[in-house]
Design a protein around this motif. Sequence first.
Motif, PDB file in Angstrom:
ATOM      1  N   LYS C 112     -26.043   3.201   2.576  1.00 55.32           N
ATOM      2  CA  LYS C 112     -27.391   3.158   1.999  1.00 55.32           C
ATOM      3  C   LYS C 112     -28.456   2.973   3.081  1.00 55.32           C
ATOM      4  O   LYS C 112     -29.484   2.342   2.858  1.00 55.32           O
ATOM      5  N   LEU C 113     -28.190   3.479   4.288  1.00 57.67           N
ATOM      6  CA  LEU C 113     -29.167   3.346   5.364  1.00 57.67           C
ATOM      7  C   LEU C 113     -30.226   4.445   5.233  1.00 57.67           C
ATOM      8  O   LEU C 113     -29.910   5.562   4.844  1.00 57.67           O
ATOM      9  N   PRO C 114     -31.469   4.121   5.607  1.00 54.47           N
ATOM     10  CA  PRO C 114     -32.450   5.201   5.682  1.00 54.47           C
ATOM     11  C   PRO C 114     -31.973   6.212   6.737  1.00 54.47           C
ATOM     12  O   PRO C 114     -31.519   5.799   7.809  1.00 54.47           O
ATOM     13  N   PRO C 115     -32.032   7.515   6.443  1.00 53.14           N
ATOM     14  CA  PRO C 115     -31.522   8.514   7.388  1.00 53.14           C
ATOM     15  C   PRO C 115     -32.129   8.362   8.779  1.00 53.14           C
ATOM     16  O   PRO C 115     -31.466   8.589   9.780  1.00 53.14           O
ATOM     17  N   PHE C 116     -33.379   7.975   8.814  1.00 53.85           N
ATOM     18  CA  PHE C 116     -34.037   7.795  10.112  1.00 53.85           C
ATOM     19  C   PHE C 116     -33.274   6.792  10.968  1.00 53.85           C
ATOM     20  O   PHE C 116     -32.998   7.019  12.144  1.00 53.85           O
ATOM     21  N   ILE C 117     -32.898   5.678  10.374  1.00 59.01           N
ATOM     22  CA  ILE C 117     -32.210   4.627  11.114  1.00 59.01           C
ATOM     23  C   ILE C 117     -30.782   5.041  11.457  1.00 59.01           C
ATOM     24  O   ILE C 117     -30.330   4.903  12.593  1.00 59.01           O
ATOM     25  N   ALA C 118     -30.077   5.586  10.470  1.00 56.78           N
ATOM     26  CA  ALA C 118     -28.677   5.940  10.700  1.00 56.78           C
ATOM     27  C   ALA C 118     -28.556   6.934  11.849  1.00 56.78           C
ATOM     28  O   ALA C 118     -27.750   6.761  12.769  1.00 56.78           O
ATOM     29  N   THR C 119     -29.394   7.983  11.819  1.00 60.12           N
ATOM     30  CA  THR C 119     -29.245   9.022  12.835  1.00 60.12           C
ATOM     31  C   THR C 119     -29.854   8.589  14.164  1.00 60.12           C
ATOM     32  O   THR C 119     -29.442   9.063  15.218  1.00 60.12           O
ATOM     33  N   LEU C 120     -30.823   7.687  14.112  1.00 57.70           N
ATOM     34  CA  LEU C 120     -31.367   7.152  15.370  1.00 57.70           C
ATOM     35  C   LEU C 120     -30.288   6.351  16.092  1.00 57.70           C
ATOM     36  O   LEU C 120     -30.137   6.414  17.316  1.00 57.70           O
ATOM     37  N   ALA C 121     -29.525   5.591  15.314  1.00 60.77           N
ATOM     38  CA  ALA C 121     -28.432   4.821  15.909  1.00 60.77           C
ATOM     39  C   ALA C 121     -27.415   5.772  16.528  1.00 60.77           C
ATOM     40  O   ALA C 121     -26.958   5.570  17.660  1.00 60.77           O
ATOM     41  N   THR C 122     -27.098   6.836  15.815  1.00 63.78           N
ATOM     42  CA  THR C 122     -26.147   7.815  16.341  1.00 63.78           C
ATOM     43  C   THR C 122     -26.694   8.475  17.602  1.00 63.78           C
ATOM     44  O   THR C 122     -25.949   8.757  18.544  1.00 63.78           O
ATOM     45  N   LEU C 123     -28.000   8.712  17.601  1.00 60.43           N
ATOM     46  CA  LEU C 123     -28.639   9.250  18.810  1.00 60.43           C
ATOM     47  C   LEU C 123     -28.282   8.383  20.016  1.00 60.43           C
ATOM     48  O   LEU C 123     -27.816   8.867  21.048  1.00 60.43           O
ATOM     49  N   GLY C 124     -28.493   7.071  19.863  1.00 59.30           N
ATOM     50  CA  GLY C 124     -28.214   6.159  20.975  1.00 59.30           C
ATOM     51  C   GLY C 124     -26.734   6.133  21.330  1.00 59.30           C
ATOM     52  O   GLY C 124     -26.359   6.236  22.502  1.00 59.30           O
ATOM     53  N   VAL C 125     -25.902   6.008  20.305  1.00 56.40           N
ATOM     54  CA  VAL C 125     -24.462   5.897  20.549  1.00 56.40           C
ATOM     55  C   VAL C 125     -23.930   7.170  21.219  1.00 56.40           C
ATOM     56  O   VAL C 125     -23.191   7.106  22.210  1.00 56.40           O
ATOM     57  N   ALA C 126     -24.342   8.331  20.710  1.00 58.20           N
ATOM     58  CA  ALA C 126     -23.813   9.581  21.262  1.00 58.20           C
ATOM     59  C   ALA C 126     -24.269   9.773  22.709  1.00 58.20           C
ATOM     60  O   ALA C 126     -23.506  10.218  23.561  1.00 58.20           O
ATOM     61  N   ARG C 127     -25.510   9.411  22.994  1.00 57.89           N
ATOM     62  CA  ARG C 127     -25.981   9.550  24.371  1.00 57.89           C
ATOM     63  C   ARG C 127     -25.212   8.589  25.284  1.00 57.89           C
ATOM     64  O   ARG C 127     -24.798   8.945  26.384  1.00 57.89           O
ATOM     65  N   GLY C 128     -25.005   7.378  24.781  1.00 62.13           N
ATOM     66  CA  GLY C 128     -24.233   6.413  25.561  1.00 62.13           C
ATOM     67  C   GLY C 128     -22.828   6.925  25.842  1.00 62.13           C
ATOM     68  O   GLY C 128     -22.341   6.852  26.968  1.00 62.13           O
ATOM     69  N   LEU C 129     -22.198   7.474  24.810  1.00 62.12           N
ATOM     70  CA  LEU C 129     -20.844   8.006  24.991  1.00 62.12           C
ATOM     71  C   LEU C 129     -20.837   9.175  25.982  1.00 62.12           C
ATOM     72  O   LEU C 129     -19.909   9.321  26.779  1.00 62.12           O
ATOM     73  N   THR C 130     -21.888   9.993  25.927  1.00 66.42           N
ATOM     74  CA  THR C 130     -21.962  11.125  26.857  1.00 66.42           C
ATOM     75  C   THR C 130     -21.997  10.616  28.300  1.00 66.42           C
ATOM     76  O   THR C 130     -21.271  11.103  29.169  1.00 66.42           O
ATOM     77  N   LEU C 131     -22.849   9.629  28.535  1.00 69.53           N
ATOM     78  CA  LEU C 131     -22.958   9.077  29.890  1.00 69.53           C
ATOM     79  C   LEU C 131     -21.635   8.445  30.300  1.00 69.53           C
ATOM     80  O   LEU C 131     -21.199   8.548  31.444  1.00 69.53           O
ATOM     81  N   TYR C 132     -21.008   7.786  29.346  1.00 66.09           N
ATOM     82  CA  TYR C 132     -19.743   7.128  29.615  1.00 66.09           C
ATOM     83  C   TYR C 132     -18.684   8.173  29.983  1.00 66.09           C
ATOM     84  O   TYR C 132     -17.995   8.060  30.992  1.00 66.09           O
ATOM     85  N   TYR C 133     -18.615   9.221  29.171  1.00 63.00           N
ATOM     86  CA  TYR C 133     -17.582  10.241  29.366  1.00 63.00           C
ATOM     87  C   TYR C 133     -17.804  11.011  30.664  1.00 63.00           C
ATOM     88  O   TYR C 133     -16.872  11.317  31.394  1.00 63.00           O
TER      89      TYR C 133
END
Lengths: 293, 511, 321, 321
Positions: C112-133
């Motif tokens: 039940k997250l607002p889409p803005f928040i859910a996908t913003l979090a994914t934005l951060g996580v995915a970028r972090g994972l990219t840098l990590y990988y």
Amino acid sequence: SGTSSPDPATPTTDTNTAESDAVRIGLSISNLANPFFASLQEGAAEAADRLGVTLLVEDAADDAATQAEQIQSLIEAGINALLINPVDSESITTSVEAANAAGIPVFTIDRSAMGGEVVAHIASDNRAGGEMAGDYLADILGESGNVVELKGIEGTSAAQDRGAGFNEALTAYENIVIIAAETANFSREEGEAVFAAILEANADIDGVFAHNDEMILGAIEAARAAGRLEEIRFVGFDAVDDALSSLEAGELQATIAQQPAEMGRLGIETALAYLNGESVAPSIPVDLALITR
Amino acid sequence: MSTSSNSSAPLLEMRAIHKSFPGVQALKDVDLIVHPGEILALLGENGAGKSTLMRILDGVFPPDSGQIIWQGQPVNLRSPHDAQAIGISMIHQEIALIPYLDVGKNIYLGREPRGVVPGMIHWRKLYADASEQLARLGLTIDPRTPVRDLSIAQQQMVEVAKALSLDARLIVMDEPTSSLTDTEVETLFAQMRRLKEQGVSIVFISHRLNEIFTVAERVTVLRDGTLVGSKPVRELTQDELIRMMVGRDVADIYMRDEQDAPAVGTSAPILEVRNLTRGDAIEDISFTLNRGEIVGIAGLVGAGRTELAETLFGVHPPTSGEVLLNGTALRLNSPAQAIRQGIALVTEDRKAQGLFLRMSVGTNITMKLLAKLASFGIIPGGKVKRVGSEFVEKLNIRTPSLGQRVRNLSGGNQQKVVIAKWLTLQPRVLILDEPTRGIDVGAKAEIHRLMRALVAQGVGILMISSELPEVLGVTDRVLVMREGRLVAEFNTRQTSQDEIMTAATGAKTSW
Amino acid sequence: MVTILRRGTVFIFLIGLFVFFSLSSDRFFQDRNLTNILVQNAHIIIVTVGMSLTMISGGIDLSVGSVAALCGAISAGLMVRNGLPAEVSILLGLALGFVIGAINGALVVFGKLPPFIATLATLGVARGLTLYYTEGRPVSGLTEAYTFWGRGSINDIPTPLIVWLIVVVAFTVMMTRTRFGLHVYAVGGNQETARLAGIPVDRVKILCYALSGMLAALAGVLLTGRVNSAQPQAASGLELEAITAAVLGGVSLFGGVGNIPGGVVGALLVGVLGNGMNLLRVQSYPQQIIQGVVLVSAVAIDMLTKRLESASKRTKSAASR
Amino acid sequence: MVTILRRGTVFIFLIGLFVFFSLSSDRFFQDRNLTNILVQNAHIIIVTVGMSLTMISGGIDLSVGSVAALCGAISAGLMVRNGLPAEVSILLGLALGFVIGAINGALVVFGKLPPFIATLATLGVARGLTLYYTEGRPVSGLTEAYTFWGRGSINDIPTPLIVWLIVVVAFTVMMTRTRFGLHVYAVGGNQETARLAGIPVDRVKILCYALSGMLAALAGVLLTGRVNSAQPQAASGLELEAITAAVLGGVSLFGGVGNIPGGVVGALLVGVLGNGMNLLRVQSYPQQIIQGVVLVSAVAIDMLTKRLESASKRTKSAASR
Ligand SMILES: Nc1ncnc2c1ncn2[C@@H]1O[C@H](COP(=O)(O)OP(=O)(O)OP(=O)(O)O)[C@@H](O)[C@H]1O
Ligand SMILES: Nc1ncnc2c1ncn2[C@@H]1O[C@H](COP(=O)(O)OP(=O)(O)OP(=O)(O)O)[C@@H](O)[C@H]1O
Ligand SMILES: [Mg+2]
Ligand SMILES: [Mg+2]
């Protein structure tokens, strides 16, 4: 195959060049309005004069399409070698391929090309710059103390190379400890904010190195606010105007300057060496200058 | 199939249903039985729990406890999809259409005719079927018209078409007639009878008691969330029915208090409308509204009554003509200006135009007042609360508190909030567009009393209503509109329902 | 078709820009340059299609840029580091995008997250994972089989152009001809009503985000192929470009309204403007200003024509009575 | 008060972070560090207040970051280049922000542009103007009178802290106690109903954007003061941070819902998280990932408690009968 010896300058025979003995080198520059590239051009012109090379310069005014067209006309003018300072690493690929097809050796300066055959890339040695900064910082700290590294945007080559050089330099000093290494994304505001937190976390900080001057200037403001400006030594990178004034004021201890004229000179010399059949390294590092007060 | 199956096993049984919302026990131990091929009326005051019970049946939300038995089998309906699957179709009280989609898509939403390729929609069939459904209800709307371009009444008819198009065993109609006029209601009833003949059962909810007596066979009455009882319609009189609903006697609600009635034509005019025209929506309208007078406007759906009200309120500027208030010309540029000049409009579409659904009951009621009371822009908190409570009590608005969000109120109670908002303002001219839509008999009487109290103070009231008995019951004069024009005017006491209908339809005969 | 025509003004604006640039620069209207425009905007167009989808369903997907980077990097890595065939690596990359998108959808639907928040979090996580990988370095060493998708061509038609055309056509058909498409509009138009109509609202939403994630991954693969390496900071800010293109193309931020071709026109409008200004050697400061002004004018003119249109419609219907 | 408590969970999450970081780093809970957090987030908090305002009114303001940069640069320039007194320069900077905001509002109201497009265009134009005005270089040479606002203090209380506290209190009062505030909620709640209720919808909207612009300018002035020079690229991406803070604080992207203190809590949550992770020397790749996870958990827990709350209320009311 880039480092091998050249095919002798065949194109000259079938063109209408009167002084067929003079080597003709084309130089395509991204933007001469920028003082940095202007001095790159001056360095190249000076070297060309000294070595008796005819230099044909084109200014792309920061436009990739213009550059492509200018390079096409340089190729048609029958140059022996091409020096490119690309507007855009990616779109230059087609021009490099065009020169390859015409049998003209290509050299890139400052910015690289993502595709095509490039004999050598001439650029500042960011890694060496990082090392210089590390060594200098160690030196003024008397080879012992706690230091902080403020990193640029993760994943950019400048941040990677400067950081790698700095860290490698410091491994030589066993009494120097890197107590924090945080990213501040090349920005002054973030430099201030991040360093303020680091100041809080660490009562004892002796020196800071930042991957660019903006961040170090932010860090200086944070230290000033915390009243710890005096006890910390600061070293930046890039030698921007504000950094030079800070250097004057005695707050910044050193910054690393790139040497565009040196790049231009090395570009001409490398191209000529290659044309003379000497072997050339694919990556030609250009020294940086340590600027202190 | 025939009606003889009435005596057989019930189609639906709801047993001991309980449901509570924060601060409200909406249903307490309610039972409901529907036989095959039966038209059952579900009655009760606003907030009695009718819609809640029906929404449980539609799987919108689960009951706290209780059981639903469908054709002798207990069923667990977790979504409207489940309900549809077993043959329950529902017309919701609040119009449930997607405004940006067209009529055809809305009618077949969720069960689109399939094309040859899996997943594809057979558009031609969809629109052809939709046309057919609309035609059966006597509607000439193009099925490709976006729903938001339709009037409320037309949307309500689309809802009906949607419910009928479903091959259902049971159709629930939650106040389908609240903004329909007699003509459409008759069409609807004809369809209901046809379905009944085919063995389909219907649960019909309405606050118009005459409709109950016309179409329903049996009534089940709820009061305060509990079951009062269930009886065949023919065993009941209107008074008995009202007594079941409210638990006390209500005097004939349309009885005029003769002393209060102003003598027509003797009072000074308060609003004079001269040759008012706006595009093709209303043409060349002239009439006078006197101080202390209630004038009704009758007409069929789409006759332009709402357009007239909106023009008088400054929502859309007129193309020509003028309006005088107390003898001075009105500038009709914006609602704000109309309000400043003392005109108020209770809009017909409460959800889109009348309420702030996510705001509290208190804020909604006092929204207009706040602007007036605020000195230096600062709002006096205490006074707001006082006025809010006063109107909640006066109009008997069922809400756990002033802080309850309006969207959580029952439909009728929402309508009362809209009316309360404008009554707080004490306007000089009050225009009401279908003000008692979905309001129960008791509250309706209360609103009529309030209207009469206002006219006694010299206010002029213009009331649009599709419910002719109401128009005849409370107005002094009736204006009739047809196709954007004013076609007749009657003194209420000297006219009849038939005469008004004849004028509204333009037909010679009456029925 | 109607829907395309309805967004006529922005399209006409695009044509106008074309004519203007063709007249002012003789290099603009050349095969090579036009092809460039169509190829260089491929990743933006593809991401805009996904963005339009989530926006029409009433949501938004801010994670597209970093999902593109992550999936580009991982598909490149699978090939270069793990030695998988290019095609397999790319398909796995797309699958990863689909899964990440589905996670976005699940966060929105079940969390039940607002889409803005859910996908913003994914934005951060995915970028972090990219840098990590990637450890912050580009992944290079791709073969032709991989880069073909980003810079190859079939019969002289550039592959990225073919890819985005297929995507646009497929998703346009999906949105206009299938039940799923209609359900997306319904869910975005009014979620409650859609639920009452028996539409599986949750499933529709999750699928929208999953498709958006998959298209982002596809954009990442094309981008990686085009520049011949996966950059850890690739496609940053892509979300804003895609939202702009979609809104320019008539997709509403409030859901329920818009269409796929509109977003493509929007993306091309922005792309042509940038290309043309480069050809005319406009400096980069004024470019931002001009871009802003063009953006406003395009939409403002569009709004104006719509109002005029509906006014004339009203008069017409009056005449027909 | 009720509204603050209603957003209790995010607030409790903030407290939780505080406790966690205090236990894990002895540096965290020190006067100086806490002050740092309150000072360094001043510009984000102030911009979030303006963002909440436009969002509650049913719009959005993407231009805040570049308006902050432009107004910061121009006020600094007026002082350094034109020799105006610091106070006058600052006031002119705020006035400029107000005017730019009003232009945003006018584009939305009279140009009928979607707020997203109107303010995105302004984002580009304002950044272009900043680069043009500063020629891409920082404006330095500020006096104490100017930097006082960004890093001075009054009786040991840092000025930026005082400034944002005043802004937050003033705007909270405005939103809860004045007619204008009520009208903002009404316009965001249902524009049509608001217009029919006689609320001057257009004026309300324009004023919201104008105030947001002015607050952005104020943020720019504080930021310029804090780092002792106006950076041409200052505050890029600030819009996203402000929207995040506002949404975290319970402001709806669909308008009509939210409050000012909520956004402040949201901004502080993000700020504390960043600060704490720096103190704990978390590397920057994981920081982005952790931030995403915390964001999602904070909002998810909030949603969950709300559902539990209404469930328990139900049981309670059932029991009380
Ligand atoms: N979602 C909800 N949240 C809180 N309370 C609700 C909700 N839905 C209904 N209620 C309450 O439940 C009670 C029953 O409402 P319901 O809508 O069933 O009444 P009704 O009989 O249909 O009335 P009406 O004739 O006005 O339509 C009312 O007091 C209403 O306020
Ligand atoms: N915004 C609009 N766009 C197009 N047509 C409209 C619009 N508003 C109303 N109409 C049409 O104008 C005609 C007059 O509608 P109006 O709502 O005034 O009628 P009415 O007599 O009040 O009937 P109702 O009982 O349906 O409210 C109708 O045919 C309606 O469909
Ligand atoms: Mg009801
Ligand atoms: Mg009407």
